[in-house]
Design a protein around this motif. Sequence first.
Motif, PDB file in Angstrom:
ATOM      1  N   CYS A 212       0.822  -1.212   0.000  1.00 29.95           N
ATOM      2  CA  CYS A 212       0.000   0.000   0.000  1.00 29.95           C
ATOM      3  C   CYS A 212       0.853   1.258   0.000  1.00 29.95           C
ATOM      4  CB  CYS A 212      -0.951   0.015   1.196  1.00 29.95           C
ATOM      5  SG  CYS A 212      -0.181  -0.229   2.810  1.00 29.95           S
ATOM      6  N   CYS A 244       1.447   1.387   6.802  1.00 31.74           N
ATOM      7  CA  CYS A 244       0.143   1.939   6.429  1.00 31.74           C
ATOM      8  C   CYS A 244      -0.876   0.822   6.628  1.00 31.74           C
ATOM      9  CB  CYS A 244       0.127   2.442   4.981  1.00 31.74           C
ATOM     10  SG  CYS A 244       0.653   1.226   3.751  1.00 31.74           S
ATOM     11  N   TYR A 245      -2.149   1.137   6.402  1.00 34.64           N
ATOM     12  CA  TYR A 245      -3.201   0.133   6.550  1.00 34.64           C
ATOM     13  C   TYR A 245      -3.840  -0.134   5.195  1.00 34.64           C
ATOM     14  CZ  TYR A 245      -7.566  -2.176   7.682  1.00 34.64           C
ATOM     15  OH  TYR A 245      -8.602  -3.073   7.719  1.00 34.64           O
ATOM     16  N   SER A 246      -4.079  -1.421   4.917  1.00 26.88           N
ATOM     17  CA  SER A 246      -4.703  -1.783   3.650  1.00 26.88           C
ATOM     18  C   SER A 246      -5.428  -3.112   3.801  1.00 26.88           C
ATOM     19  CB  SER A 246      -3.655  -1.893   2.543  1.00 26.88           C
ATOM     20  OG  SER A 246      -4.214  -2.413   1.347  1.00 26.88           O
ATOM     21  N   ILE A 248      -7.347  -5.763   1.030  1.00 25.19           N
ATOM     22  CA  ILE A 248      -7.620  -6.042  -0.381  1.00 25.19           C
ATOM     23  C   ILE A 248      -8.341  -7.378  -0.488  1.00 25.19           C
ATOM     24  CG2 ILE A 248      -6.583  -6.575  -2.627  1.00 25.19           C
ATOM     25  CD1 ILE A 248      -4.284  -4.712  -1.881  1.00 25.19           C
ATOM     26  N   LEU A 283       0.878   6.764   0.942  1.00 22.26           N
ATOM     27  CA  LEU A 283       0.238   5.731   0.138  1.00 22.26           C
ATOM     28  C   LEU A 283       0.726   5.789  -1.303  1.00 22.26           C
ATOM     29  CD1 LEU A 283      -3.407   6.132   1.487  1.00 22.26           C
ATOM     30  CD2 LEU A 283      -1.669   4.469   2.213  1.00 22.26           C
ATOM     31  N   ALA A 287      -3.508   3.133  -4.180  1.00 25.16           N
ATOM     32  CA  ALA A 287      -4.274   3.113  -2.943  1.00 25.16           C
ATOM     33  C   ALA A 287      -5.719   3.560  -3.133  1.00 25.16           C
ATOM     34  CB  ALA A 287      -3.598   3.998  -1.896  1.00 25.16           C
ATOM     35  N   PRO A 291      -7.305  -1.253  -2.905  1.00 25.89           N
ATOM     36  CA  PRO A 291      -7.795  -1.777  -1.622  1.00 25.89           C
ATOM     37  C   PRO A 291      -9.277  -1.477  -1.402  1.00 25.89           C
ATOM     38  CG  PRO A 291      -5.835  -0.381  -1.350  1.00 25.89           C
ATOM     39  CD  PRO A 291      -6.378  -0.133  -2.714  1.00 25.89           C
ATOM     40  N   VAL A 294      -8.191   1.595   2.999  1.00 29.06           N
ATOM     41  CA  VAL A 294      -6.796   1.992   3.060  1.00 29.06           C
ATOM     42  C   VAL A 294      -6.695   3.227   3.953  1.00 29.06           C
ATOM     43  CG1 VAL A 294      -6.883   3.523   1.042  1.00 29.06           C
ATOM     44  CG2 VAL A 294      -4.727   2.390   1.668  1.00 29.06           C
TER      45      VAL A 294
END
Length: 300
Positions: A212, A244-246, A248, A283, A287, A291, A294
């Motif tokens: 991400c 980071c946060y993701s 998918i 990102l 992004a 995802p 995100v």
Amino acid sequence: RPTVSSSGIATAFSMRKNRPGRFAGGVCTGSAMAAMLTLATPSRSGRRTFHQALTISKGTAALRSGGGGRTTGQALVGTSRGVMVLAGDLTGRSRDWEWGEWTAVGGFAYASVPQIPAAGNHEYSDDDAGQRQLGPLWSAQFALPANGVTSGAAQPTTYYTDYQGVRFIVLDGTAALSLGALDEQTRWLDRTLAESQARWNIVVQHQPIYTCARPRDTEALKAAWNPIFVARRVDLVLQGHDHCYSRISDPEGAEGGRASRAAGEPQGPIYLVSVTGSKMYGLNDRAGSQPDRVAADTQM
């Protein structure tokens, strides 16, 4: 059994069963006992699936000073966790004082909740000759099943465990990418998934299949492992590394994931990246479209 230290003080660990599946115990030193700890064990039948796992992937900053400790502490207090999944980079360079901070953050929770750790690149360091090697305190910190690859650099860091209807399979991306341990892990991964009788199969690794934050995915891991994830119907891939946060569900894009859910089609593998700590990355250009969810500058 009691042991006697060099100072002549006898120590022992005492544990008793106080109700089915739950034990209480403590460390005895001489005539004194430290604070009691409790430990819950999985269901004997394995039919009941635990309802919640706490997943942590650290940044490389000091835990207490970098904010990751507060987030981890809040998660430990705010969740009824059955197991803790650790997606790597638990320390900066696997130094003793960093493991001390790691232990201080979790306190009694680390001693009473089962942990499933994956090694990240920051559990490794380079020796004087520039050779990457696993920090010596990894094996001292965790007592892990000896059922992973049987030789090579990934032997101490790969394993699987079956817990309440879930098979967790732990891989080592750093050993695969930097130490020639990709092919053996790939064969072991396929075999371990083929033999699984679990209702759910979850893979834990540090480097993400789909990033991400970085311009490119981890292509070597994606080429070797992702076809197995798909063919063997892995349900969830838990990852860290990207700060980071993701989440998918369809690598081709979020629209495809939404269409599949609307049609009632099974989802999986789901690829999840998360981070705990103050170090954050921006990102990448996918992004906004790849995802389902995100976030930047967000600890999860």
